[in-house]
Design a protein around this motif. Structure first.
Motif, PDB file in Angstrom:
ATOM      1  N   ALA A  78    -165.756  36.593  -4.580  1.00 55.41           N
ATOM      2  CA  ALA A  78    -166.266  36.483  -2.874  1.00 55.41           C
ATOM      3  C   ALA A  78    -164.878  36.228  -1.944  1.00 55.41           C
ATOM      4  N   SER A  79    -164.131  35.692  -2.279  1.00 58.88           N
ATOM      5  CA  SER A  79    -163.012  35.489  -1.513  1.00 58.88           C
ATOM      6  C   SER A  79    -162.031  36.831  -1.144  1.00 58.88           C
ATOM      7  N   LYS A  80    -162.338  37.688  -2.291  1.00 55.00           N
ATOM      8  CA  LYS A  80    -161.566  38.927  -2.264  1.00 55.00           C
ATOM      9  C   LYS A  80    -162.447  40.025  -1.747  1.00 55.00           C
ATOM     10  N   GLY A  81    -163.492  39.588  -1.112  1.00 54.94           N
ATOM     11  CA  GLY A  81    -164.265  40.773  -0.263  1.00 54.94           C
ATOM     12  C   GLY A  81    -165.526  41.286  -1.038  1.00 54.94           C
ATOM     13  N   LYS A  82    -165.924  40.783  -2.422  1.00 56.33           N
ATOM     14  CA  LYS A  82    -166.903  41.329  -3.128  1.00 56.33           C
ATOM     15  C   LYS A  82    -168.097  40.828  -2.455  1.00 56.33           C
ATOM     16  N   THR A  83    -169.004  41.674  -2.346  1.00 60.28           N
ATOM     17  CA  THR A  83    -170.225  41.534  -1.853  1.00 60.28           C
ATOM     18  C   THR A  83    -171.198  40.745  -2.862  1.00 60.28           C
ATOM     19  N   ASN A  84    -172.299  40.105  -2.204  1.00 65.96           N
ATOM     20  CA  ASN A  84    -173.116  39.272  -3.392  1.00 65.96           C
ATOM     21  C   ASN A  84    -173.774  40.206  -4.311  1.00 65.96           C
ATOM     22  N   LYS A  85    -173.985  41.405  -3.969  1.00 65.22           N
ATOM     23  CA  LYS A  85    -174.712  42.406  -4.745  1.00 65.22           C
ATOM     24  C   LYS A  85    -173.528  43.024  -5.676  1.00 65.22           C
ATOM     25  N   GLU A  86    -172.366  43.122  -5.328  1.00 67.23           N
ATOM     26  CA  GLU A  86    -171.112  43.621  -6.168  1.00 67.23           C
ATOM     27  C   GLU A  86    -171.006  42.456  -7.329  1.00 67.23           C
ATOM     28  N   ILE A  87    -170.956  41.258  -6.791  1.00 70.10           N
ATOM     29  CA  ILE A  87    -170.896  40.049  -7.739  1.00 70.10           C
ATOM     30  C   ILE A  87    -172.085  40.266  -8.655  1.00 70.10           C
ATOM     31  N   ALA A  88    -173.360  40.250  -8.320  1.00 72.32           N
ATOM     32  CA  ALA A  88    -174.404  39.945  -8.967  1.00 72.32           C
ATOM     33  C   ALA A  88    -174.582  41.297 -10.109  1.00 72.32           C
ATOM     34  N   ASP A  89    -174.206  42.337  -9.642  1.00 73.58           N
ATOM     35  CA  ASP A  89    -174.045  43.860 -10.669  1.00 73.58           C
ATOM     36  C   ASP A  89    -173.060  43.497 -11.600  1.00 73.58           C
ATOM     37  N   HIS A 126    -174.898  29.753  -6.410  1.00 74.06           N
ATOM     38  CA  HIS A 126    -173.534  29.386  -6.853  1.00 74.06           C
ATOM     39  C   HIS A 126    -172.637  29.280  -5.583  1.00 74.06           C
ATOM     40  N   LEU A 127    -172.736  30.332  -4.753  1.00 74.50           N
ATOM     41  CA  LEU A 127    -171.918  30.376  -3.485  1.00 74.50           C
ATOM     42  C   LEU A 127    -172.381  29.055  -2.672  1.00 74.50           C
ATOM     43  N   SER A 128    -173.463  28.920  -2.526  1.00 73.82           N
ATOM     44  CA  SER A 128    -173.833  27.468  -1.843  1.00 73.82           C
ATOM     45  C   SER A 128    -173.116  26.033  -2.278  1.00 73.82           C
ATOM     46  N   THR A 129    -173.166  26.322  -3.698  1.00 72.73           N
ATOM     47  CA  THR A 129    -172.698  25.030  -4.317  1.00 72.73           C
ATOM     48  C   THR A 129    -170.990  24.812  -4.044  1.00 72.73           C
ATOM     49  N   ILE A 130    -170.382  26.163  -3.961  1.00 71.89           N
ATOM     50  CA  ILE A 130    -169.021  26.236  -3.893  1.00 71.89           C
ATOM     51  C   ILE A 130    -168.583  25.692  -2.685  1.00 71.89           C
ATOM     52  N   TYR A 131    -169.364  26.368  -1.540  1.00 76.10           N
ATOM     53  CA  TYR A 131    -169.400  25.971  -0.229  1.00 76.10           C
ATOM     54  C   TYR A 131    -169.045  24.418   0.255  1.00 76.10           C
ATOM     55  N   ARG A 132    -170.150  23.662  -0.643  1.00 76.08           N
ATOM     56  CA  ARG A 132    -170.460  22.279  -0.435  1.00 76.08           C
ATOM     57  C   ARG A 132    -169.296  21.683  -0.907  1.00 76.08           C
ATOM     58  N   ILE A 133    -168.786  22.201  -2.404  1.00 75.84           N
ATOM     59  CA  ILE A 133    -167.698  21.317  -2.837  1.00 75.84           C
ATOM     60  C   ILE A 133    -166.499  21.397  -2.086  1.00 75.84           C
ATOM     61  N   LEU A 134    -166.308  22.695  -1.622  1.00 72.16           N
ATOM     62  CA  LEU A 134    -164.918  22.837  -0.898  1.00 72.16           C
ATOM     63  C   LEU A 134    -164.854  22.673   0.719  1.00 72.16           C
ATOM     64  N   ASP A 135    -166.201  22.144   1.084  1.00 70.92           N
ATOM     65  CA  ASP A 135    -166.310  21.795   2.609  1.00 70.92           C
ATOM     66  C   ASP A 135    -165.897  23.124   3.162  1.00 70.92           C
TER      67      ASP A 135
END
Length: 356
Positions: free
Chosen positions: A311-322, A334-343
């Protein structure tokens, strides 16, 4: 997707004993020909003073490398300590480098820092040109390994004539990795590909690392099929011998390739890698973070870290999912969880926590 390099059930093996059938030039014993074809007697020796390496010491070096690549750290550490008593400075320093990385992986940070301090003190100019060349390589490699981009010295081109073929290939791997850290991905890919052509399967151990370096660069260029091909090449070379350490050490920059190609197909193997990744990253960050302006988090699981890297390297949600063969909603969760953990609240803020 091509079947080349896919893991087959039962291929992975980590035997209890070091295979005694390996002759010089085979298995991990090939590292002797990679790095130490001719050895000076001591750091003050002239280039003409060459000593033959005894078979017992060859076996100790080979066992150290074999156990290290299998992530059998305690056993590799014991062999490294034997090698650190060698009369050959090149072997002593190489063993000290391996010992340092082992204790990073074991999260024995005080031991790793002590080793690092000794290694840095020993990186002094030697009267022997081969030893001096190896010291210059370590001076270049150490900041690359710990991602200290601001401290990476220029590549010492003038030392290449004094390096063995294997050492030159190792240096090109480090050069590709350094270019990756500097975000010069096309250049990094070109260096790794050129080195792989030079290796031409004659150097399978360094070819594992070169394929992973090429895979990392291709992934950052969004050339997913090429990244997969290099990763699977590395897997094909590594897994039959149980060599999982390269995938542990490169887990973050590989951006989900371990998860894509190993997690579901070989869950037992993935669990082993993931557990060791956690320890390795924890030890690595305790050395990296105090020395770098970019602090790396240890709060994420390996799977979360891989997804956050994408995600941080610019991959879209669709690219990651595919790429990971999961749903877009799963990526969002998963990103929602990551954002919460890292604030953090957005992708760009992830870079500050992942050393990008």
């Amino acid at each position: 997707m091509e079947n080349q390099g896919q893991i087959k059930s039962g291929e992975f093996s980590q035997g209890d004993e070091f295979p005694l059938t390996w002759r010089r030039g085979e298995g991990p014993r090939v590292v002797i020909e990679y790095l130490f074809p001719d050895l000076p007697c001591d750091s003050s020796a002239t280039d003409e003073m060459i000593a033959v390496l005894h078979e017992e010491e060859e076996n100790a070096v080979a066992r150290m490398v074999h156990f290290f690549l299998q992530a059998r750290y305690e056993e590799s550490s014991a062999e490294a300590e034997r090698c650190m008593r060698s009369r050959h400075p090149e072997i002593r320093d190489f063993a000290l480098l391996i010992h340092t990385i082992i204790h990073v992986a074991l999260h024995n940070v005080e031991v790793a820092l002590h080793d690092l301090q000794i290694l840095q003190q020993q990186i002094q100019h030697s009267a022997n040109r081969r030893v001096a060349a190896q010291n210059d390589i370590y001076r270049y490699v150490l900041p690359v390994f710990f991602h200290l981009g601001e401290d990476i010295v220029p590549l010492p081109q003038e030392i290449l004539p004094y390096c063995s073929e294997g050492t030159r290939l190792f240096l090109l791997y480090a050069r590709s990795y350094a270019l990756y850290l500097q975000q010069a991905y096309e250049h990094a890919l070109g260096v790794a590909e050129a080195a792989l052509m030079m290796a031409d399967m004659c150097h399978p151990l360094i070819s594992i690392y070169l394929n992973l370096a090429a895979s990392m660069a291709a992934m950052n260029l969004s050339r997913f099929q090429l990244a997969d091909r290099f990763f699977l090449n590395a897997l094909e070379l590594a897994i039959p011998e149980g060599y999982i350490q390269p995938f542990i050490g490169h887990h973050g920059p590989l951006q989900g390739m371990v998860e894509k190609h190993i997690r579901d197909r070989e869950p037992k193997l993935y669990k082993m890698i993931a557990e060791k990744v956690v320890h390795f990253r924890t030890g690595w960050t305790e050395i990296h973070n105090p020395r770098s302006s970019h602090k790396v988090t240890t709060l994420l699981t390996p799977y979360e870290f891989a997804l956050a890297m994408m995600a941080s390297k610019g991959k879209t949600n669709k690219e990651i999912a595919d790429y990971l063969h999961i749903s877009i909603n799963t990526v969002k969760s998963h990103l929602s969880t990551i954002y919460r953990i890292l604030d953090v609240t957005k992708r760009t803020e992830l870079k500050e926590r992942l050393n990008l």
